[in-house]
Structure formats: structure tokens, C-alpha cells
Design an enzyme around this catalytic site. Structure first.
Site, PDB file in Angstrom:
ATOM      1  N   PHE A 133       5.283  -7.853   9.637  1.00  0.00           N
ATOM      2  CA  PHE A 133       3.979  -8.591   9.578  1.00  0.00           C
ATOM      3  C   PHE A 133       3.602  -8.887   8.304  1.00  0.00           C
ATOM      4  CE2 PHE A 133      -0.604  -8.303   8.851  1.00  0.00           C
ATOM      5  CZ  PHE A 133      -1.342  -8.866   9.917  1.00  0.00           C
ATOM      6  N   ASP A 134       4.041  -8.341   7.049  1.00  0.00           N
ATOM      7  CA  ASP A 134       3.584  -8.905   5.749  1.00  0.00           C
ATOM      8  C   ASP A 134       4.537  -9.974   5.454  1.00  0.00           C
ATOM      9  OD1 ASP A 134       1.608  -6.985   5.108  1.00  0.00           O
ATOM     10  OD2 ASP A 134       3.390  -5.656   4.338  1.00  0.00           O
ATOM     11  N   SER A 136      -8.714  -4.215   2.178  1.00  0.00           N
ATOM     12  CA  SER A 136      -7.521  -3.949   2.548  1.00  0.00           C
ATOM     13  C   SER A 136      -6.369  -3.855   1.278  1.00  0.00           C
ATOM     14  CB  SER A 136      -6.843  -4.969   3.457  1.00  0.00           C
ATOM     15  OG  SER A 136      -5.388  -4.646   3.825  1.00  0.00           O
ATOM     16  N   LEU A 137      -5.402  -3.818   1.297  1.00  0.00           N
ATOM     17  CA  LEU A 137      -4.360  -3.561  -0.008  1.00  0.00           C
ATOM     18  C   LEU A 137      -3.090  -4.692   0.063  1.00  0.00           C
ATOM     19  CD1 LEU A 137      -4.059   0.068  -0.488  1.00  0.00           C
ATOM     20  CD2 LEU A 137      -5.197  -1.271  -1.973  1.00  0.00           C
ATOM     21  N   GLU A 185      -1.455   7.735  -5.374  1.00  0.00           N
ATOM     22  CA  GLU A 185      -1.948   8.417  -4.475  1.00  0.00           C
ATOM     23  C   GLU A 185      -0.716   8.268  -3.002  1.00  0.00           C
ATOM     24  OE1 GLU A 185      -5.858   7.089  -3.290  1.00  0.00           O
ATOM     25  OE2 GLU A 185      -6.591   8.091  -5.099  1.00  0.00           O
ATOM     26  N   LYS A 231       0.218   6.955   0.290  1.00  0.00           N
ATOM     27  CA  LYS A 231      -0.695   5.984   1.340  1.00  0.00           C
ATOM     28  C   LYS A 231      -0.423   6.734   2.678  1.00  0.00           C
ATOM     29  CE  LYS A 231      -0.921   1.427   2.302  1.00  0.00           C
ATOM     30  NZ  LYS A 231      -1.260   1.275   3.892  1.00  0.00           N
ATOM     31  N   ASP A 245      -0.618   7.224   6.563  1.00  0.00           N
ATOM     32  CA  ASP A 245      -0.447   6.290   7.634  1.00  0.00           C
ATOM     33  C   ASP A 245      -1.390   6.613   8.783  1.00  0.00           C
ATOM     34  OD1 ASP A 245       0.195   4.122   8.899  1.00  0.00           O
ATOM     35  OD2 ASP A 245       2.418   4.794   9.615  1.00  0.00           O
ATOM     36  N   ARG A 252     -13.269   0.937   9.587  1.00  0.00           N
ATOM     37  CA  ARG A 252     -13.091  -0.413   8.736  1.00  0.00           C
ATOM     38  C   ARG A 252     -13.703  -1.547   9.350  1.00  0.00           C
ATOM     39  NH1 ARG A 252      -8.081  -2.544   5.678  1.00  0.00           N
ATOM     40  NH2 ARG A 252      -7.414  -3.102   7.739  1.00  0.00           N
ATOM     41  N   GLU A 268      -8.726   8.367   5.159  1.00  0.00           N
ATOM     42  CA  GLU A 268      -7.807   8.314   6.091  1.00  0.00           C
ATOM     43  C   GLU A 268      -7.734   9.509   7.174  1.00  0.00           C
ATOM     44  OE1 GLU A 268      -6.454   5.182   5.941  1.00  0.00           O
ATOM     45  OE2 GLU A 268      -4.672   5.150   6.994  1.00  0.00           O
ATOM     46  N   TYR A 288     -10.048  10.035  -0.176  1.00  0.00           N
ATOM     47  CA  TYR A 288      -9.414   9.814  -1.446  1.00  0.00           C
ATOM     48  C   TYR A 288     -10.450   8.955  -2.319  1.00  0.00           C
ATOM     49  CZ  TYR A 288      -8.497   5.469   1.443  1.00  0.00           C
ATOM     50  OH  TYR A 288      -8.543   4.547   2.350  1.00  0.00           O
ATOM     51  N   LYS A 341       5.135  -0.331  -0.380  1.00  0.00           N
ATOM     52  CA  LYS A 341       5.336   0.523   0.764  1.00  0.00           C
ATOM     53  C   LYS A 341       6.819   0.714   0.803  1.00  0.00           C
ATOM     54  CE  LYS A 341       3.288  -0.924   4.431  1.00  0.00           C
ATOM     55  NZ  LYS A 341       2.118  -0.919   5.364  1.00  0.00           N
ATOM     56  N   CYS A 360      10.375   5.562  44.348  1.00  0.00           N
ATOM     57  CA  CYS A 360      10.944   6.740  43.386  1.00  0.00           C
ATOM     58  C   CYS A 360      12.418   6.827  43.438  1.00  0.00           C
ATOM     59  CB  CYS A 360      10.203   8.035  44.241  1.00  0.00           C
ATOM     60  SG  CYS A 360      11.012   9.410  43.252  1.00  0.00           S
ATOM     61  N   CYS A 412      13.388  10.100  45.478  1.00  0.00           N
ATOM     62  CA  CYS A 412      12.975  10.492  46.742  1.00  0.00           C
ATOM     63  C   CYS A 412      12.764   9.227  47.598  1.00  0.00           C
ATOM     64  CB  CYS A 412      12.105  11.421  46.912  1.00  0.00           C
ATOM     65  SG  CYS A 412      10.331  10.937  46.844  1.00  0.00           S
ATOM     66  N   CYS A 442       5.018   8.982  41.765  1.00  0.00           N
ATOM     67  CA  CYS A 442       5.563   9.204  43.004  1.00  0.00           C
ATOM     68  C   CYS A 442       4.564  10.421  43.489  1.00  0.00           C
ATOM     69  CB  CYS A 442       6.915  10.110  42.920  1.00  0.00           C
ATOM     70  SG  CYS A 442       7.573  10.571  44.548  1.00  0.00           S
ATOM     71  N   CYS A 472       9.704  15.601  46.726  1.00  0.00           N
ATOM     72  CA  CYS A 472      10.383  15.105  45.736  1.00  0.00           C
ATOM     73  C   CYS A 472      10.968  16.161  44.931  1.00  0.00           C
ATOM     74  CB  CYS A 472       9.672  14.156  44.893  1.00  0.00           C
ATOM     75  SG  CYS A 472      10.547  13.218  43.828  1.00  0.00           S
TER      76      CYS A 472
HETATM   77  S1  IVH Z   1      -7.261   2.556  -1.174  1.00  0.00           S
HETATM   78  C1  IVH Z   1      -9.857  -1.029  -2.089  1.00  0.00           C
HETATM   79  N1  IVH Z   1      -5.749   4.548  -0.949  1.00  0.00           N
HETATM   80  O1  IVH Z   1      -4.244   1.885   3.379  1.00  0.00           O
HETATM   81  C2  IVH Z   1      -8.881   0.012  -1.867  1.00  0.00           C
HETATM   82  N2  IVH Z   1      -5.855   3.245   0.991  1.00  0.00           N
HETATM   83  O2  IVH Z   1      -3.296  -0.759   3.391  1.00  0.00           O
HETATM   84  C3  IVH Z   1      -8.523   0.391  -0.497  1.00  0.00           C
HETATM   85  N3  IVH Z   1      -4.434   4.239   2.912  1.00  0.00           N
HETATM   86  O3  IVH Z   1      -7.085   0.475   4.602  1.00  0.00           O
HETATM   87  C4  IVH Z   1      -7.895   1.281   0.137  1.00  0.00           C
HETATM   88  N4  IVH Z   1      -4.067   5.914   2.016  1.00  0.00           N
HETATM   89  O4  IVH Z   1      -6.649   2.711   5.314  1.00  0.00           O
HETATM   90  C5  IVH Z   1      -6.178   3.520  -0.322  1.00  0.00           C
HETATM   91  N5  IVH Z   1      -4.702   6.688  -0.968  1.00  0.00           N
HETATM   92  C6  IVH Z   1      -4.877   5.759  -0.375  1.00  0.00           C
HETATM   93  C7  IVH Z   1      -4.540   5.375   1.064  1.00  0.00           C
HETATM   94  C8  IVH Z   1      -5.187   3.993   1.611  1.00  0.00           C
HETATM   95  C9  IVH Z   1      -3.936   5.204   3.029  1.00  0.00           C
HETATM   96  C10 IVH Z   1      -4.661   3.111   3.866  1.00  0.00           C
HETATM   97  C11 IVH Z   1      -6.303   2.531   3.985  1.00  0.00           C
HETATM   98  C12 IVH Z   1      -6.337   1.190   3.704  1.00  0.00           C
HETATM   99  C13 IVH Z   1      -5.194   0.689   4.035  1.00  0.00           C
HETATM  100  C14 IVH Z   1      -4.629  -0.624   3.403  1.00  0.00           C
END
Ligand code: IVH
Length: 675
Positions: free
Chosen positions: A37-38, A83-84, A113, A115, A117, A136, A173, A225, A312, A406, A409, A424, A430
């Protein structure tokens, strides 16, 4: 690249990105990995950089993906939820460090921190009270999912700590942790429901459910967070974060303050190796500038902050050829397609099979026989198929189609409205369904019939000696010795353990019947409300669904089960054999009369002997009229503490002088012994 070509490519990329955003945010069923995606997004951004005339504010390169849905009330975010930017290499992270230092000076400190999921969430509090929870959404406006978020025990409804700001927002999260997810899936399989394939998608799908009583049964967890407020005057993100657990919020304790980028690299390397040992899934590390004044100086674009970045980890991915597809028939008749792959190594294990989930997923992925499939191990138990390599598609290969009949059976398969799978309906004839029901009935959590394993069941069914669970009680030693590998002694023992099962408690019998949607917990709840099978058999689905914790779908499964003449006959025969079909005199305790805990707020922590935690919650709320909350606050009346209680809860309770009840004291005080 010429303009025309660039425009065509940009249009294509935008369409693809919007499509994958929709799959990820709205359908909770992503088709490509984050990395892929990125890569699409990066390519679009690069084209837009070279051809600025192609830029537009509604390009996905300018927006965060949207998870807004038409069904929830919507609310604007006080501060946009951004987003990040993602990086995948040390080099790119080094670039980020240089950009930050250029603007903010050399003495910046970073907070690293994990991240998590999951799904991002914003919680709004005013005067110490929970006001609402927003997803969000599109970053500006989110869905109000308060009712669902309030079912999460660790989200406090009120905060009694001193010195908290008049109003504040906490962000974090929502995830499903690995172990509770595994247990939930095991339970779903036992109940004849499809297990979830992926923890993030299960969390995001659950958060968007419209029935919060179902949400309450799913193991959501909320890790916060960041704290957004304007009153404390605190300039350090790290220090603000540290206030959160003191106020009763759950945070991940692994965040670190780093004085330089080398310490950041060390953190990243450490967690890349250790991530499997965490209770939740992470897909990387978030690196944030610690000082809020530095953050303000660096600012944000419409989509992402310039003071934070996500490093990532790449999900380990591999490719393998699809050899065949097996359509497996389960106990409830659900048919699950399983991909048989050319064996391939992935994250240290050899992968031969992967779930294709259901017919919708197969169509969505557009998978053909002989395709080379990309497989990935992310938050999944079973590896996930993330796509197919179209360049390797064998010419003329056929798309996978679901069988009409099926595979076991040959009965025509049916599809219930609103259910993704095929079924089924020949549940009486069965073979895998008959075997599955017997196996479930004999299982440890139901009638616990020792010596009645899969192999014996297989023989009993194949020889026509047993067609349903009631037939088990007519088996005699002289019939059993006819089976392969069955000696006289084993036959005797098996008859003994079948007899012994007659005295199993009523709720275990109910669970053992294998009614769709009725797992162990639901069986206990049903048994409490309908203390004998005759009243239960007469219950209509409206009456059943009026019970808290029983949804309308399960209620109609129960009603239908007891309307089926074969099921009625099985139950009558079980009764004749003397099986326990009522709750009377069962168990050691009976609840005190009336709402003796009305107006009282109780926090439950630890493990218990007599009932499990959910059952205590139900007893307190439904039988005794009290309220159960997840965190210790000024309004907590007492703590019900079992074995290994949460240390922070206990410490807080002790400091605040809140009474602590052991399980025994609780039962003595609010339950009467009936023995
Ligand atoms: S900071 C402006 N910190 O990652 C700062 N995000 O890809 C925005 N996420 O939408 C988020 N752990 O859902 C932040 N320690 C963390 C995170 C975190 C997971 C998620 C979050 C954000 C997404 C961005």
C-alpha cells in the site's frame, strides 16, 4: 514520463489506493500488505511532486483513509486525527532525524513507542467523566462508538484522580490480544461459528458492531498512548503519557525516552526480535519528538505530523503455488475452503495450508487454481493469503468456485442471508456433521466421556452403531468389543464413563447438545434462566433474546433447534436414559434474594475457583443488581479479588481504603450455600 502518461498512472494509483483504503477501513478485509500500500502511495506522491498540476486536495495522497460509516452518529474531532508517514529503512529514519534537527535543533529527544496493530480511537473526557469515543473516521470527523468502547473493562467511565484537567482527550489503539483472541476463536469453533482469521480485523469489525452486547463478549483491549489537553502546562509527551496509568488508563509500558537516534535504532532492533513475545501484535515502532513545543515548531501537513514517523517492520512474506482446495465440512455443516499449497518455509515454520475463509473472500481475491499466491504471517494463526502474482497465472486456469453440493454427502449447499458461508443442511445424514456432534458432546468441556475419541466415534458412525448422541447410552460392552482396537477392558471402561456422564450438570448437557451459537458461557446463562429443559424447549426467540448477552441470532438458533422433531426425539431419549435435564439442586450455591448490591460498584480482578470472571460479572449485575466497572475509582464499593489480582488495582484499592472481598467472603456474604 510524459504528462499524459503520468496522469493516467496517477488516476490508476488513486483508484487503487481508494479501493484498498475501503477494503482496509470499511470492510476490515485488506488484500495487500501495508508495504505494498505504501509503495502505491509513494509512487503517487512522487508523480504529484514532478507534475504539481496533477495535485488536488481530494487525492488520497492528501487525506487519511476513511473508516466513517453511515450507521453511527458522527462527531468532529477537536484536534484532527492524523496518520503517520511510514519508513522501512534506517536510511529513511536517519533522514527524518536530520529534518527534525534542522528545524528543532540538535538537542531533540525522541519517544519510541510500539506501533500497536489495531484501530485508532479517541476518548473524550469532561469533568472526570467519559463523554464519548470516536474512531478516526476521515481524520476530521469520526464515528461515535461510545457504547462499544464502554464495554472494554479497562476504559474508565469516571476518573477520580486529583488534578486532572477539566476536559481532555486520550488517544490510543483498540486491539485484540493474542491469548484472549485464541480462546475466543476456540469458543467460536465449539459453537459452530467461523473463527476470526486476523486480530486487527476482528478488533475493527467488532468496534463497528451495532449490538454492544455482542461487543461485550469479545476481548477488546484499549491501549492509550497520548494525552491532549491544555491545562497541565507539561511540555513532554513522555511525561504526559506517564500520567495516563495514574488516572486509570491502560498504556503499553514499553515506551522509551531516547536521547539520540542511535538509541532509537537500538529500540527498533530490540523489538524486531522480541515482538513475538508481546501479548499484542505490533507492525512497527512510532518515533515521536518528545517536546510539545518542538512538535508545534515542526507542525503537520493535512495528513501527517512532521514530528513523528512510523518505522514499519516488514511482514515476512513468501509465495507458493495453490495445488488444490479442500472444502471441509464442520460439525454445524459450515463448509470452509482450505488452500493446499506447495510446502514453503515462512517465519520458521513450513506452511502447507492456508484458509481461504469463505466464498466472498475467494471472489474478492480472484483466485484461480494453480495461481501463485502471496502468503504472509501477520496477526494470523493460519497464514494469510494477501494476493496472487498475476504475472505467473497459468493461461486458461479456472477460477475457484464453491461446490454446489456437499463434498461429503452431496446435499445441495445453502447460504443463509447475512452469513458469509455455505452450509450443508443434511445435518442428520452427513458423516462429518454426525461425527462432529458426537465429538463435541463427548468433549472435555461438555460430557467429558473418557475413552470416546475421534477414532472410536469414526468407527461407531461408519458401522451405523451410533447415529446421534442419545444412541451412545444404548451401547453395551458386547457391541463395543466388535470395534477395532477395542479390548474387553476398554469396552467396559467406556460403558462406565458413558454412564458416569449421566450426572453431568445441566449446563454442560446444554452445551453438549451443540446448538449453533451456544458455547459454554451461553449454556450457563441459558441454564440459569430456564432451569429445566421443558421450559427451554417452549421458549420463543423473543423471550430468549430479552436475556442480556443473548443476541437475536443465537436466540433464533435455540428456538429452531428445539422445534426440530429429530432433536426433540434425541432429547426425549436422553431423558429416558436419565440424563440431567434440570438445574435443581445443582451446584453449591444459590444467589441471595433481591438486588442486595443495588447502587454498589464492584471491580473484579484475578482468577476464581467457583465461577469465572464473566459469570461473576453477570451474577453481580443480573442477580444482585450491582454494577461492575473496570477500574478502581472513588466510587468503587469493593473489589472482588481472586488469585493473582491486578497489582495496580490492588495497590490503588489499598491506598484508597477500598474494601477487598475474597471469593469465599463474597460467596458467604451474597450467596447461600445450598448443600
Ligand atoms: S501516533 C499524529 N502512536 O498507527 C500521531 N499511532 O499509522 C498519530 N498507532 O492512526 C498517531 N500505535 O492508529 C501513534 N504508539 C502509537 C501508535 C499509533 C499504533 C496507529 C494509530 C495511527 C496509525 C498510523
Amino acid at each position: 514520463m510524459f504528462f499524459k502518461e503520468a496522469k493516467e498512472r496517477a488516476d490508476y494509483l488513486r483508484r487503487e489506493i481508494e479501493y484498498h483504503n475501503d477494503l482496509y477501513y470499511n470492510k476490515s478485509a485488506p488484500l495487500i500488505s501495508d508495504y505494498e500500500f505504501d509503495t502505491l502511495l509513494k509512487e503517487l506522491q512522487e508523480i504529484e511532486k514532478v507534475f504539481p498540476e496533477l495535485q488536488s486536495p481530494d487525492s488520497p495522497s492528501q487525506k487519511v483513509g476513511s473508516d466513517r460509516s453511515a450507521i453511527f452518529y458522527q462527531h468532529p474531532h477537536k484536534y484532527p486525527m492524523l496518520s503517520l508517514a511510514n519508513v522501512y529503512s534506517r536510511n529513511d529514519l536517519g533522514e527524518f532525524d536530520r529534518r527534525v534537527k534542522k528545524r528543532a535543533g540538535d538537542d531533540v529527544r525522541y519517544v519510541c513507542e510500539l506501533k500497536l496493530d489495531g484501530v485508532s480511537i479517541s476518548l473524550i473526557y469532561s469533568r472526570g467523566q467519559f463523554l464519548r469515543a470516536l474512531t478516526r473516521g476521515d481524520g476530521e470527523v469520526g464515528d461515535d462508538v461510545s457504547a462499544n468502547v464502554l464495554t472494554i473493562p479497562s476504559v474508565p467511565v469516571s476518573i477520580a484522580s486529583e488534578g486532572i484537567p477539566g476536559s481532555f482527550i486520550v488517544r490510543g489503539e483498540i486491539v485484540m490480544e493474542k491469548e484472549p483472541f485464541r480462546i475466543m476463536n476456540e469458543e467460536r469453533v465449539r459453537e459452530g461459528l467461523q473463527p476470526f482469521a486476523n486480530r486487527r480485523n476482528a478488533a475493527s469489525g467488532t468496534l463497528k458492531l451495532h449490538d454492544s452486547t455482542i461487543v461485550a463478549l469479545r476481548p477488546l483491549e484499549c491501549y492509550l498512548y497520548s494525552l491532549l489537553e491544555e491545562e497541565t502546562g507539561e511540555d513532554s509527551h513522555y511525561s504526559k503519557r506517564e500520567m495516563l496509568p495514574e488516572w486509570g488508563f491502560k498504556t503499553d509500558g514499553n515506551a522509551r525516552l531516547c536521547s539520540n537516534i542511535d538509541e532509537v535504532f537500538q529500540y527498533i532492533d530490540y523489538w524486531e526480535k522480541e515482538r513475538d513475545n508481546l501479548p499484542f501484535d505490533i507492525d512497527g515502532v512510532v518515533v515521536k519528538v518528545d517536546s510539545l513545543s518542538h512538535q508545534a515548531l515542526l507542525g503537520s501537513t493535512s495528513r501527517i505530523p512532521r514530528w513523528a514517523i512510523a518505522y514499519k517492520y516488514k511482514a515476512e512474506q513468501t509465495a507458493s503455488r495453490l495445488l488444490s482446495v479442500t472444502f471441509q465440512v464442520g460439525r454445524t455443516g459450515a463448509v470452509t475452503p482450505v488452500a493446499n499449497l506447495e510446502p514453503v518455509k515462512l517465519s520458521g515454520t513450513t506452511v502447507k495450508r492456508a484458509s481461504l475463509h469463505n466464498a466472498d473472500q475467494i471472489a474478492l481475491h480472484d483466485i484461480h487454481y494453480n495461481d501463485t499466491l502471496f502468503i504472509e504471517k501477520g496477526g494470523e494463526i493460519i497464514p494469510k493469503i494477501t494476493g496472487r502474482d498475476l504475472s505467473l497465472r497459468v493461461e486458461g486456469s479456472e477460477p475457484i468456485t464453491f461446490p454446489d453440493n456437499c463434498p461429503e454427502c452431496n446435499t445441495q449447499l445453502t447460504r443463509d442471508e447475512g452469513v458469509a458461508g455455505y452450509y450443508c443442511s443434511n445435518n442428520k445424514g452427513c458423516p462429518p456433521q454426525i461425527r462432529g456432534r458426537l465429538d463435541h458432546f463427548a468433549g472435555r468441556k461438555a460430557m467429558d466421556i473418557e475413552g470416546l475419541g475421534e477414532e472410536t466415534i469414526g468407527q461407531l458412525v461408519a458401522r451405523g452403531m451410533v447415529k446421534d448422541i442419545a444412541d451412545l447410552y444404548s451401547l453395551s460392552e458386547d457391541k463395543l468389543v466388535l470395534l477395532d482396537k477395542m479390548g474387553v477392558k476398554s469396552a467396559e471402561n467406556l460403558v462406565k464413563s458413558i454412564k458416569k456422564s449421566l450426572s453431568m450438570p445441566y449446563h454442560k448437557v446444554l452445551f453438549g447438545l451443540g446448538i449453533r451459537g451456544v458455547g459454554e458461557r451461553t449454556a450457563r446463562i441459558v441454564a440459569t434462566h430456564f432451569p429445566d429443559i421443558d421450559t427451554l424447549m417452549e421458549a420463543k426467540s423473543e423471550e430468549l433474546s430479552s436475556i442480556r448477552d443473548i443476541g437475536t441470532v443465537t436466540a433464533s438458533f435455540i428456538e429452531n433447534f428445539f422445534q426440530d422433531s429429530d432433536n426433540i426425539s434425541v432429547i426425549e431419549r436422553l431423558k429416558m436414559h436419565g440424563i440431567n435435564m434440570s438445574q435443581q439442586e445443582e451446584g453449591k450455591y444459590r444467589s441471595a434474594e433481591g438486588a442486595v448490591l443495588k447502587g454498589k460498584t464492584i471491580v473484579i480482578t484475578g482468577k476464581f475457583e467457583e465461577f469465572d470472571r464473566d459469570e461473576y460479572k453477570r451474577i453481580i449485575e443480573e442477580e444482585l443488581g450491582g454494577r461492575v466497572t473496570g477500574s478502581v475509582t472513588g466510587s468503587t464499593t469493593f473489589i472482588l479479588a481472586g488469585d493473582s489480582p491486578g497489582p495496580s488495582k490492588m495497590e490503588k484499592a489499598t491506598n484508597m481504603g477500598i474494601d477487598i472481598y475474597s471469593e469465599e467472603r463474597f460467596l458467604d456474604s451474597f450467596y447461600r450455600s445450598v448443600q
